[in-house]
Design an enzyme around this catalytic site. Structure first.
Site, PDB file in Angstrom:
ATOM      1  N   ASP A  12     -42.748  -4.757   8.027  1.00 48.76           N
ATOM      2  CA  ASP A  12     -43.287  -4.731   9.396  1.00 48.76           C
ATOM      3  C   ASP A  12     -44.272  -5.871   9.655  1.00 48.76           C
ATOM      4  OD1 ASP A  12     -41.948  -2.196   9.954  1.00 48.76           O
ATOM      5  OD2 ASP A  12     -43.461  -1.310   8.645  1.00 48.76           O
ATOM      6  N   HIS A  40     -36.317  -4.702  14.078  1.00 49.01           N
ATOM      7  CA  HIS A  40     -37.232  -5.487  14.893  1.00 49.01           C
ATOM      8  C   HIS A  40     -36.567  -5.801  16.230  1.00 49.01           C
ATOM      9  CE1 HIS A  40     -34.912  -8.579  12.652  1.00 49.01           C
ATOM     10  NE2 HIS A  40     -34.911  -9.183  13.816  1.00 49.01           N
TER      11      HIS A  40
END
Length: 428
Positions: A12, A40
């Site tokens: 992340d 994403h």
């Protein structure tokens, strides 16, 4: 030659944004490992594209895209993601390729993934997986009982019979382990008979694909999934994913030699986050952690789970760099720190009063470490959208300079906001 984008922490970090930036000038984008357990969003114009398994280079109409041998593929999710991109106007079918050697994720893998996680949670030993069947698929791969893409798409009638035999053998072994769980193998087989035809046009010999691209001097970008601290060998085991998420996974997942790698870009969030269980030495279970979570919108794209938050950990990054050998860094989400009066950075670990020379492999030791912090004055001003490094506040530049000096790796990009163009490039 190949340039590689890798996550340096626990995932992340914002790899997709850098990949998006670099995709404008590449010929090939390749995924080398993982599955649809990561995610994403890339924004082009006013359109948001969600990526989980497919390479981000699909947003570039001139770019060919490969799902490599090291990736595990849940075929229904593959087509769902592709159709979602097409529904938003992306014409990409002819530019998407899948390795014939990639392993397949079946619904029973996902079912057993959740059963195993539930089993572990009763003993408070849950890993915190996404439940996407990634671990069980890599497990069957390692035990040499897995099913690969070529087993499915081979047009020979004998190949389909062989596929069904392999499939039922896997189902029966799971039934013996977990009992008669709610699952209909005949229904899934019927679906895969249709997928057999639908998937075939995408399938290539990925080793040949990559080496032809290299020989033709094409610009190749390799898109790593997850991050080094989730690596099956070098991460905080067993709280890791099931693939090689570092530079080694690039080579084995695509079948390319080390000499073909030119740049390794390490993506570093300006603070630290982690999803799921596992050690996190600089975690802040206080107002600092809550602020980072709220301002940084720290919620997983794939699972929606809240991310645990804490200060930047340079011990982790030094270890990560020692394995991946970053040629430069992309610091992301620096703007999230805008309102902090004081910022802390973990610079060393102590165990029983003695400073450790490296990141500990034993989780018992890691749980007991005392983090040594260095404090920095915050810049307490909005840096959102700043395009030039020299325009950053002095305290922000001092923070970045300390990271460079500690790791001995130059910072090439800095993220200054959530927008696609909120990324400044620094001369190195």
């Amino acid at each position: 030659m190949c340039d590689v984008v890798l996550g340096s922490q626990w995932g992340d970090e914002g790899k997709g944004k850098l990949v998006d930036l670099l995709c404008d000038d590449i010929d090939v984008c390749a995924r080398c490992q993982g599955g649809n357990n990561a995610g994403h969003t890339i924004v082009v114009g006013k359109v948001k594209y969600d990526f989980h398994m497919l390479p981000s280079g699909l947003v570039n109409p001139k770019c060919q895209n490969l799902v490599g041998s090291g990736v595990v593929i849940h075929v229904p999710s593959f087509f769902a993601e592709l159709e979602n991109l097409e529904a938003k106007g992306l014409d990409c079918r002819d530019r998407l390729f899948v390795s014939s050697r990639a392993h397949l994720v079946f619904d029973f893998h996902q079912r057993t993934d959740k059963l195993k996680e539930a089993e572990l949670s009763t003993n408070k030993k849950s890993i915190g997986t996404t439940g996407k069947g990634i671990g069980p698929t890599y497990s069957t791969k390692a035990s040499r009982s897995g099913i690969r893409v070529h087993h499915l798409v081979n047009p020979d009638p004998e190949a389909w019979e062989d596929f069904k035999t392999r499939y039922m053998r896997l189902v029966e072994s799971r039934q013996k382990r977990y009992g008669e769980f709610e699952y209909d193998p005949k229904e899934e087989l019927a679906r895969f008979e249709k997928y057999r035809e639908a998937l075939r046009p995408f399938v290539v010999d990925s080793v040949n694909f990559m080496h032809e691209a290299i020989a033709a001097n094409k610009k190749i970008l390799v898109e790593g999934a997850n991050a080094l601290m989730l690596d099956i060998d070098f991460g905080t085991y067993p709280y890791v994913t099931s693939s090689s998420t570092g530079i080694g996974g690039v080579l084995t997942g695509l079948g390319i030699p080390p000499r073909t790698i030119r740049n390794v870009y390490g993506v570093v969030k300006a603070y630290t986050t982690r999803v799921g269980e596992g050690p996190f030495p600089t975690e802040q279970l206080n107002k600092v952690g809550e602020t980072l979570q709220d301002v940084g919108a720290e919620y997983g794209v794939t699972t929606g789970r809240k991310r645990r938050c804490g200060w930047l950990d340079l011990v982790v990054l030094k270890y990560s760099n020692s394995i991946n050998g970053y040629t430069s860094l992309n610091i992301t989400k620096l703007d999230v720190l805008d309102k902090f009066k004081e910022i802390e950075v973990g610079v060393a670990y102590k165990l029983n009063g003695k400073e450790l020379p490296s990141f500990p492999e034993d989780l018992i030791d890691l749980a007991k470490v005392e983090v040594v912090y260095k404090k920095f004055p915050g810049w307490e001003q909005d840096i959102t959208g700043i395009k030039k490094y020299d325009d950053l506040p002095e305290n922000a530049k001092n923070y970045l300079k300390f990271i460079e000096d500690y790791l001995q790796v130059p910072i090439q990009w800095v993220g200054t906001g959530p927008a696609r163009d909120s990324m400044l490039e620094k001369k190195i």
